[in-house]
Write a protein that holds these residues in place. Structure first.
Motif, short mmCIF file in Angstrom:
data_model
loop_
_atom_site.label_atom_id
_atom_site.label_comp_id
_atom_site.label_asym_id
_atom_site.label_seq_id
_atom_site.Cartn_x
_atom_site.Cartn_y
_atom_site.Cartn_z
N VAL A 47 0.84 -1.20 0.00
CA VAL A 47 0.00 0.00 0.00
C VAL A 47 0.87 1.25 0.00
O VAL A 47 0.64 2.21 -0.76
CB VAL A 47 -0.94 0.00 1.23
N LEU A 48 1.92 1.25 0.84
CA LEU A 48 2.80 2.42 0.93
C LEU A 48 3.60 2.61 -0.35
O LEU A 48 3.88 3.74 -0.76
CB LEU A 48 3.74 2.28 2.12
N GLU A 49 3.97 1.50 -0.99
CA GLU A 49 4.67 1.61 -2.28
C GLU A 49 3.76 2.24 -3.32
O GLU A 49 4.19 3.09 -4.10
CB GLU A 49 5.12 0.22 -2.74
N ALA A 50 2.48 1.84 -3.32
CA ALA A 50 1.53 2.40 -4.28
C ALA A 50 1.31 3.89 -4.04
O ALA A 50 1.03 4.64 -4.97
CB ALA A 50 0.19 1.66 -4.19
N GLY A 82 3.61 5.86 -3.10
CA GLY A 82 4.85 6.57 -3.41
C GLY A 82 5.65 6.99 -2.20
O GLY A 82 6.55 7.82 -2.29
N LEU A 83 5.37 6.40 -1.04
CA LEU A 83 6.10 6.74 0.18
C LEU A 83 7.39 5.94 0.32
O LEU A 83 8.35 6.41 0.93
CB LEU A 83 5.22 6.51 1.41
N ILE A 84 7.38 4.75 -0.22
CA ILE A 84 8.57 3.90 -0.15
C ILE A 84 8.78 3.22 -1.50
O ILE A 84 7.88 3.22 -2.34
CB ILE A 84 8.44 2.82 0.96
N GLU A 85 9.96 2.66 -1.68
CA GLU A 85 10.21 1.86 -2.89
C GLU A 85 11.04 0.64 -2.51
O GLU A 85 11.84 0.68 -1.57
CB GLU A 85 10.92 2.67 -3.96
N ASN A 86 10.81 -0.42 -3.24
CA ASN A 86 11.53 -1.66 -3.00
C ASN A 86 12.73 -1.71 -3.94
O ASN A 86 12.59 -1.77 -5.16
CB ASN A 86 10.61 -2.86 -3.25
#
Length: 247
Positions: free
Chosen positions: A222-225, A227-231
């Motif tokens: 959810v956080l990746e979607a 834009g707060l974090i990236e893998n």
């Protein structure tokens, strides 16, 4: 003197940013403007024509003038009234676009069902946001949302935090996922995890929040979607934003 003068880009009053000066607008002028907008694709599937009141205000004419313009387009077979929904552009096969939208919505339902049944999206896997599903299948976000809501009613997908949809009926797990995502979001906003910081691993976060590892994985998705974090492959998940705005 001409009956109407329309200036600006595209097709007169229906183009973005168009300037408009109207004088003695007749029903044929209104019909011409709508016709050009339809031919340019500005009014198509997912969008009804402007209402009679909107057209009256836009052109400064009486309702009868607007109705004559719309009747002209109906007589030409260009538009059709869909009871309870308004006037829509008629598709090339004689079916109004409003009906064609319904078919698109059903097509999305069928395609997502196929993805779930084939295992391409495993149980608990992220299906995506309504916008992502819309882009994937070439439909509007509204059409995608309708499809996802139907699939949710069948227990095939579940929304988490009102943004991402996941495969399967997660039940209370959806609430736990949203709760973990909320706590991590708050921690980022408060500076606990500054920009560029690597987040703890899934197992560490699962123990910290008292949930299953898969719950943490969904929360991170959810956080990746958002834009707060990236893998970063081989390096873990890193923070991209120091604060979260409520605006």
């Amino acid at each position: 003197m001409c009956s109407a003068h329309l200036s600006g880009k595209g097709v007169g009053p229906y183009a973005s940013g168009a300037a408009r000066t109207v004088s003695r607008v007749g029903f044929r002028d209104i019909a011409d403007g709508l016709r050009r907008a339809i031919e340019a694709g500005e009014i198509g599937a997912d969008r009804s024509l402007p209402s009679e009141s909107e057209l009256m205000d836009r052109h400064g004419v009486a309702r009868m003038t607007v109705r004559r313009a719309l009747s002209l387009l109906e007589d030409e077979g260009l538009i059709e009234v869909v009871p309870g929904r308004g006037r829509f552009v008629r598709a090339g096969d004689g079916v109004p676009d409003a009906v064609r939208v319904e078919k698109k919505y059903e097509q999305v339902v069928d395609e997502v069902r196929r993805l779930l049944a084939s295992g391409e999206v495993p149980a608990g896997g992220r299906v995506g946001t309504a916008g992502e599903v819309a882009d994937q299948f070439g439909v509007s976000p509204g059409t995608a949302t309708r499809a996802l809501v139907l699939l949710a009613a069948e227990g095939l997908v579940t929304p988490v935090h009102g943004q991402a949809w996941f495969a399967g009926d997660l039940g209370a797990e959806a609430n736990r996922t949203a709760a973990v995502a909320g706590r991590l979001r708050a921690a980022i906003a408060q500076g606990r995890f500054p920009v560029g910081r690597r987040l703890p691993g899934e197992l560490t976060l699962a123990e910290e929040h008292g949930v299953a590892r898969v719950t943490v994985r969904r929360a991170l998705a959810v956080l990746e979607a958002e834009g707060l974090i990236e893998n970063r492959p081989g390096r873990g998940r890193h923070v991209l934003a120091a604060t979260v705005s409520d605006e």
